[in-house]
Design an enzyme around this catalytic site. Structure first.
Site, PDB file in Angstrom:
ATOM      1  N   GLY A  85      68.476  -0.204  -4.494  1.00 60.40           N
ATOM      2  CA  GLY A  85      68.020  -1.391  -3.782  1.00 60.40           C
ATOM      3  C   GLY A  85      66.926  -1.070  -2.776  1.00 60.40           C
ATOM      4  O   GLY A  85      65.954  -1.825  -2.632  1.00 60.40           O
ATOM      5  N   ASP A  86      67.074   0.053  -2.071  1.00 56.39           N
ATOM      6  CA  ASP A  86      66.031   0.489  -1.132  1.00 56.39           C
ATOM      7  C   ASP A  86      64.731   0.753  -1.882  1.00 56.39           C
ATOM      8  O   ASP A  86      63.638   0.418  -1.393  1.00 56.39           O
ATOM      9  CB  ASP A  86      66.465   1.773  -0.415  1.00 56.39           C
ATOM     10  CG  ASP A  86      67.830   1.657   0.231  1.00 56.39           C
ATOM     11  OD1 ASP A  86      68.176   0.553   0.694  1.00 56.39           O
ATOM     12  OD2 ASP A  86      68.549   2.662   0.273  1.00 56.39           O
TER      13      ASP A  86
END
Length: 305
Positions: free
Chosen positions: A248-249
């Site tokens: 997600g990052d």
């Protein structure tokens, strides 16, 4: 310039063993010590995309020195604020099941917070501030909101990777992009989704509440980008998921880094998906070579409104 903020970084001490027996001596098959933190992950992706950025946050003690040295060795431009207390260590145990032992984080003083704010004293409208990860327990609950006020005053953009009530408070300030997954989006609106159309409607509602762009990740079902003009969908690229930590990052890093260069939301979506998938298909945060391998597998289509 893009600034990433990791207020509670860690050394992630990763240990692997075939079987863990509680109450006994366990021999480890493999160990690794890695600098951990969501904003740090975003900075690594930005570096891979040749997008200038500065990694901010708090570090202290021998553990903080390890993190700073490891990141500088990777070429990150680190501007961490030194603190008196030690940066935390998280233990990640990979045995029959994965178990995590995460430290709470250091004590951060008011003077250290003031020193941190000097790093944001020269924001311009061309800048983006990315805030990711948990707050250290000693920081005020308003810490991210206080930063957003400084960003707004400078006319800059911000991204905050959060959910629930914390996300609700930021939407009126118009974050550049929000990135819930479909489950987080359903929880946010206290509902369930029965179709892709339901997910899109919720994303459009979040756009109406203030977000400039809404990215929705749906794991194996692909991803959605919702803008004020259109809705876009991409199926998930095929590959073997090795590690979902940091995916997600990486998606945020790919979107923000590309948008800073192009101001093209669809191209930013493409890179965001490629970076997120490349990390999921890697043992650590994706390299540029892996991102370039995945990019041709991303196929975006515009959906009817």
């Amino acid at each position: 310039m893009i600034y990433t903020i990791t207020v509670n970084p860690s050394i992630d001490y990763v240990v692997q063993l075939p079987h863990m027996a509680l109450g006994s001596v366990n021999r480890l098959a493999h160990t690794a010590k890695l600098p951990g933190g969501k904003g740090i992950n975003v900075s690594q992706i930005l570096n891979d995309l040749d997008q200038p950025n500065k990694a901010l946050g708090f570090i202290g003690g021998f553990t903080g020195t390890f993190i700073s040295d490891a990141l500088k060795a990777k070429g990150l431009d680190c501007h961490f604020t030194p603190i008196a207390d030690d940066t935390r260590i998280n233990v990640k145990i990979h045995a029959e099941e994965e178990t995590e032992l995460n430290g709470a984080g250091p004590d951060i003083t008011a003077a250290e917070i003031d020193a941190f704010y000097t790093e944001l004293a020269h924001l311009t409208p061309d800048d983006v501030v990315v805030m990711s990860g948990s707050l250290a327990p000693s920081l005020p609950d308003s810490f991210y909101y206080d930063i957003i006020q400084k960003v707004e005053a400078a006319g800059a953009n911000f991204v905050i990777d959060t959910t629930g009530e914390a996300l609700k408070k930021t939407l009126p300030s118009h974050p550049l992009v929000v990135k819930p997954n479909n489950h987080e989006l359903a929880d946010y609106y206290h509902t369930t989704f029965n179709s892709q159309a339901d997910i899109i409607a919720a994303g459009q509602r979040m756009l109406a509440e203030g977000a400039q762009h809404v990215l929705i990740s749906m794991a194996g079902d692909g991803g959605l980008l919702i803008t004020k003009d259109a809705v876009y969908f991409s199926p998930a690229p095929k590959g073997h998921v090795i590690n979902s930590v940091g995916a997600g990052d990486s998606m945020i890093g790919g979107f923000v880094g590309t948008f800073a260069k192009t101001h093209d939301a669809v191209e930013s979506f493409r890179y965001g998906l490629a970076c997120g998938s490349a990390t999921a298909f890697s043992e650590d945060i994706a390299t540029r070579a892996k991102i370039d391998e995945i990019l041709p597998l991303i196929h975006i289509e515009q959906l009817a409104n």
